[in-house]
Scaffold this motif. Sequence first.
Motif, PDB file in Angstrom:
ATOM      1  N   ASP A  26       0.829  -1.210   0.000  1.00 32.24           N
ATOM      2  CA  ASP A  26       0.000   0.000   0.000  1.00 32.24           C
ATOM      3  C   ASP A  26       0.864   1.261   0.000  1.00 32.24           C
ATOM      4  O   ASP A  26       0.559   2.233  -0.693  1.00 32.24           O
ATOM      5  N   ARG A  30       0.940   4.100  -2.930  1.00 38.44           N
ATOM      6  CA  ARG A  30       0.719   5.519  -2.633  1.00 38.44           C
ATOM      7  C   ARG A  30       1.899   6.365  -3.077  1.00 38.44           C
ATOM      8  O   ARG A  30       1.745   7.402  -3.724  1.00 38.44           O
ATOM      9  N   ASP A  31       3.119   5.913  -2.749  1.00 43.54           N
ATOM     10  CA  ASP A  31       4.312   6.695  -3.071  1.00 43.54           C
ATOM     11  C   ASP A  31       4.556   6.778  -4.579  1.00 43.54           C
ATOM     12  O   ASP A  31       4.914   7.833  -5.095  1.00 43.54           O
ATOM     13  N   ARG A  34       2.137   9.206  -6.067  1.00 48.55           N
ATOM     14  CA  ARG A  34       2.544  10.588  -5.770  1.00 48.55           C
ATOM     15  C   ARG A  34       3.701  11.018  -6.677  1.00 48.55           C
ATOM     16  O   ARG A  34       3.719  12.115  -7.203  1.00 48.55           O
ATOM     17  N   GLU A  69       6.911  13.272   1.592  1.00 44.04           N
ATOM     18  CA  GLU A  69       5.648  12.571   1.351  1.00 44.04           C
ATOM     19  C   GLU A  69       5.832  11.145   0.858  1.00 44.04           C
ATOM     20  O   GLU A  69       4.907  10.354   0.927  1.00 44.04           O
TER      21      GLU A  69
END
Length: 178
Positions: A26, A30-31, A34, A69
């Motif tokens: 996950d 997500r990374d 981004r 992030e």
Amino acid sequence: MARRETAARRYAEAAFELGRADHTLDAWARDLARLGEALANPQVEAIVRHPAIAFGRKQELLRRVVGDEVSRPALNLVLLMIRRGRPKQVPAMVERFGELLRRERGVVRAEVRSALPLEDAEREAISERLATLTGDAVEISEIVDESLIGGIAVRIGDRLYDASVRSRLERLRARLTA
């Protein structure tokens, strides 16, 4: 072209195996999403793809854009792709990673075309019917296509389920002219 697509696939598979091994799929998803968004910015993309700009400047820019992030391994993977002259392949790599993740979780992607935007009840009914048909959970992406006149057309992988008014009229025309 096939060679570049193969490279994107290999990078995605490597990231997927790393994520699977340490149970961080996950976070990887997500990374990578981004980072893909950051590279989709036209100004960032122009700098990252420019061959005359030193890799150090590209690396610094990307680190500044995404900040804290994203995880270091995901950032390093994308920087490796940039260093090796494959910044154009990052979107394909991110997409392939998503495909691998969906397959791992038993989710199929369905492209649903309809003449009008679907209502929530219709979307739910279509999703349930497709889940029954495929035996997997279904992730729907909707496309409004007014040329269908009515009904829907669903594409799952290489299969097309066409229940549109346009296709029915075309079949009727073919029967009448035969």
